[in-house]
Design an enzyme around this catalytic site. Structure first.
Site, mmCIF file in Angstrom:
data_model
loop_
_atom_site.group_PDB
_atom_site.id
_atom_site.type_symbol
_atom_site.label_atom_id
_atom_site.label_comp_id
_atom_site.label_asym_id
_atom_site.label_seq_id
_atom_site.Cartn_x
_atom_site.Cartn_y
_atom_site.Cartn_z
ATOM 1 C CG ASN A 1 -12.438 -0.722 3.982
ATOM 2 O OD1 ASN A 1 -12.814 -1.142 5.067
ATOM 3 N ND2 ASN A 1 -11.285 -0.092 3.827
ATOM 4 C CG ASP B 1 -2.046 0.977 1.135
ATOM 5 O OD1 ASP B 1 -3.201 0.547 1.059
ATOM 6 O OD2 ASP B 1 -1.775 2.211 1.121
ATOM 7 C CB ILE B 2 0.743 4.311 -2.081
ATOM 8 C CG1 ILE B 2 1.824 5.233 -2.629
ATOM 9 C CG2 ILE B 2 -0.521 5.075 -1.725
ATOM 10 C CD1 ILE B 2 1.471 5.840 -3.981
ATOM 11 C CG HIS C 1 -6.898 -2.860 3.170
ATOM 12 N ND1 HIS C 1 -6.136 -1.729 2.988
ATOM 13 C CD2 HIS C 1 -8.113 -2.569 2.659
ATOM 14 C CE1 HIS C 1 -6.857 -0.790 2.400
ATOM 15 N NE2 HIS C 1 -8.067 -1.273 2.179
ATOM 16 C CG HIS D 1 -8.623 -2.826 -2.281
ATOM 17 N ND1 HIS D 1 -9.570 -2.127 -2.992
ATOM 18 C CD2 HIS D 1 -8.445 -2.147 -1.122
ATOM 19 C CE1 HIS D 1 -9.933 -1.056 -2.300
ATOM 20 N NE2 HIS D 1 -9.275 -1.055 -1.160
HETATM 21 P P1 5GP Z 1 -9.743 1.524 0.535
HETATM 22 O O1 5GP Z 1 -9.822 2.774 1.359
HETATM 23 O O2 5GP Z 1 -10.452 1.684 -0.808
HETATM 24 O O3 5GP Z 1 -10.182 0.287 1.264
HETATM 25 O O4 5GP Z 1 -8.202 1.312 0.249
HETATM 26 C C1 5GP Z 1 -7.543 1.839 -0.836
HETATM 27 C C2 5GP Z 1 -6.071 1.723 -0.537
HETATM 28 O O5 5GP Z 1 -5.353 1.917 -1.737
HETATM 29 C C3 5GP Z 1 -5.577 2.768 0.455
HETATM 30 O O6 5GP Z 1 -4.999 2.122 1.583
HETATM 31 C C4 5GP Z 1 -4.558 3.572 -0.342
HETATM 32 O O7 5GP Z 1 -3.438 3.974 0.428
HETATM 33 C C5 5GP Z 1 -4.179 2.614 -1.452
HETATM 34 N N1 5GP Z 1 -3.778 3.245 -2.686
HETATM 35 C C6 5GP Z 1 -4.439 4.230 -3.356
HETATM 36 N N2 5GP Z 1 -3.793 4.557 -4.479
HETATM 37 C C7 5GP Z 1 -2.699 3.760 -4.534
HETATM 38 C C8 5GP Z 1 -1.626 3.633 -5.481
HETATM 39 O O8 5GP Z 1 -1.544 4.323 -6.505
HETATM 40 N N3 5GP Z 1 -0.675 2.699 -5.200
HETATM 41 C C9 5GP Z 1 -0.722 1.917 -4.093
HETATM 42 N N4 5GP Z 1 0.264 1.037 -3.926
HETATM 43 N N5 5GP Z 1 -1.715 2.008 -3.179
HETATM 44 C C10 5GP Z 1 -2.688 2.922 -3.400
#
Ligand code: 5GP
Length: 121
Positions: free
Chosen positions: A87, A30-31, A102, A100
């Site tokens: 989520n 994760d970024i 986590h 996705h």
């Molecule tokens: P969500 O909030 O949708 O469950 O999680 C999305 C996740 O994707 C977040 O933890 C966010 O940091 C990660 N994320 C968003 N954009 C990117 C990206 O361009 N690269 C990577 N590696 N992670 C990303």
């Protein structure tokens, strides 16, 4: 569904720190990590949310958990424990509409995950 950043990562159009890939899935760091280990495990098939999972996708979604267990074993935190989170929608905080998993590990974690934004009963 509309294109997400994760489709671009799958196609290598934007960089990611990829730690695992097979025919069905991809896992990368994760970024914006929320734990010492914070991986995202995604299907290559774009599915927007848990609500969009179809009967035919059941094996694919199970596969994501199999990848999580495999990585936990290989990376050495299976016995200490870890958290998997998928989520779904606004109240969960989902921001990328390509499902996705986590995978968070490397430190003890709190529970439950309510935030101050929770609705009052
Ligand atoms: P969500 O909030 O949708 O469950 O999680 C999305 C996740 O994707 C977040 O933890 C966010 O940091 C990660 N994320 C968003 N954009 C990117 C990206 O361009 N690269 C990577 N590696 N992670 C990303």
């Amino acid at each position: 569904m509309s294109e997400t950043i994760f489709s671009k990562i799958i196609r290598r159009e934007i960089p990611a720190d990829i730690v695992y890939e097979d025919d069905l899935s991809l896992a990368f760091n994760d970024i914006n990590p929320q734990a010492p280990v914070h991986l995202l495990i995604i299907p290559k098939k774009p599915i927007a949310t848990i609500n969009d999972i179809q009967e035919d996708d059941r094996e694919l979604v199970g596969h994501l958990y199999w990848v999580a267990a495999k990585l936990a074993a290989e990376m050495g935190f299976a016995d200490d424990g870890y958290r998997t989170v998928m989520n779904c929608g606004e109240n969960s905080g989902q921001t990328v509409f390509h499902i996705h998993l986590h995978l968070l590990a490397g430190q003890p974690m709190g529970w439950p995950p309510y935030s101050d934004k929770r609705k009052q009963a």
